[in-house]
Design an enzyme around this catalytic site. Structure first.
Site, PDB file in Angstrom:
ATOM      1  N   SER A 237       0.843  -1.379   0.025  1.00  0.00           N
ATOM      2  CA  SER A 237       0.053  -0.008  -0.043  1.00  0.00           C
ATOM      3  C   SER A 237       0.740   1.294   0.136  1.00  0.00           C
ATOM      4  O   SER A 237       1.704   1.229   0.692  1.00  0.00           O
ATOM      5  CB  SER A 237      -0.907  -0.028   1.308  1.00  0.00           C
ATOM      6  OG  SER A 237      -1.886   1.174   1.292  1.00  0.00           O
TER       7      SER A 237
ATOM      8  N   SER B 126      -2.105  -7.398  -4.075  1.00  0.00           N
ATOM      9  CA  SER B 126      -2.156  -8.976  -4.502  1.00  0.00           C
ATOM     10  C   SER B 126      -0.884  -9.393  -3.693  1.00  0.00           C
ATOM     11  O   SER B 126       0.124  -9.796  -4.754  1.00  0.00           O
ATOM     12  CB  SER B 126      -2.102  -9.086  -5.830  1.00  0.00           C
ATOM     13  OG  SER B 126      -1.311  -7.997  -6.701  1.00  0.00           O
TER      14      SER B 126
END
Ligand code: ADP
Length: 201
Positions: free
Chosen positions: A35, A107
């Site tokens: 992130s 992912s």
């Protein structure tokens, strides 16, 4: 009637015809990384450049997909796998439509990324690893999520208390701490040109 009775319908207009019309090779640019690594930012910048070059694209973004198609999914291990599986299937359909698909999802697990890679034809899956150190992502913290994870408000946060499995053989690696947004986006455009995925008549 069961799922096994359903047969894929071969329509007359083919993927090759659709993509030839668009002067591009359909593919999935699968952005992966922590992130704050820059997936959305760079995917957006690449899409903008492709648009300016006259190419047809579609950007699948993590948060947006979770609002709609995957709104019923949470963040359990099973739901995370299902989230990626549906995105993979969607990306495959858009590829069949002849588009260059850009996807921006953390992912974190190799097995999930491999699952999507195996859904499409060889050379259609291009893994783009946003190689940004955790410390840099945490300092950027564009959505304040690292702060919340450090304070225990968010659990199972990738990089903090949930693992991120670094790709072992990504087609493209982008070091966003060393290059600016424009340079990072250009590296990906250059890859597409070098590999004849985009061309002009
Ligand atoms: P992700 O989609 O991976 O969670 P975002 O793109 O939402 O990451 O956020 C990345 C943040 O880092 C943005 O605020 C962006 O402006 C900033 N940033 C700084 N330098 C870069 C760079 N070279 N590439 C991408 N993002 C960068």
């Amino acid at each position: 009637m069961t799922a096994t009775d359903i047969v894929w319908h071969e329509h007359k207009v083919t993927k090759v015809q659709r993509s030839t019309l668009k002067q591009q090779q359909p593919c999935i640019l699968w952005f992966t990384g922590l992130s704050g690594a820059g997936k959305s930012t760079i995917a957006g910048a690449v899409e903008q450049k492709l648009f300016e070059l006259g190419h047809h694209t579609y950007l699948l973004d993590g948060d947006n997909v979770r609002h709609g198609l995957n709104g019923d999914l949470g963040f359990s291990d099973a739901d995370r796998v299902e989230n990626i599986r549906r995105i993979g299937e969607m990306a495959k359909l858009f590829t069949d439509a002849g588009l260059i698909v850009l996807s921006a999802f953390i992912s974190p697990f190799r097995a999930d990324r491999r699952m999507v890679r195996e859904l499409v034809e060889k050379n259609e899956f291009i893994e783009v690893y946003m190689d940004t150190p955790l410390a840099e992502c945490e300092q950027r913290d564009p959505k304040g999520l690292y702060q919340k994870a450090r304070n225990g408000i968010i659990k199972n946060f990738t990089g903090i208390d949930s693992e991120y499995e670094v790709p072992s053989a990504a087609e493209i690696e982008i070091k966003t701490a060393e290059f600016n947004v424009e340079e990072c986006a250009e590296q990906i455009i250059q890859y597409l040109k070098d590999n004849n995925l985009i061309f002009s008549s």
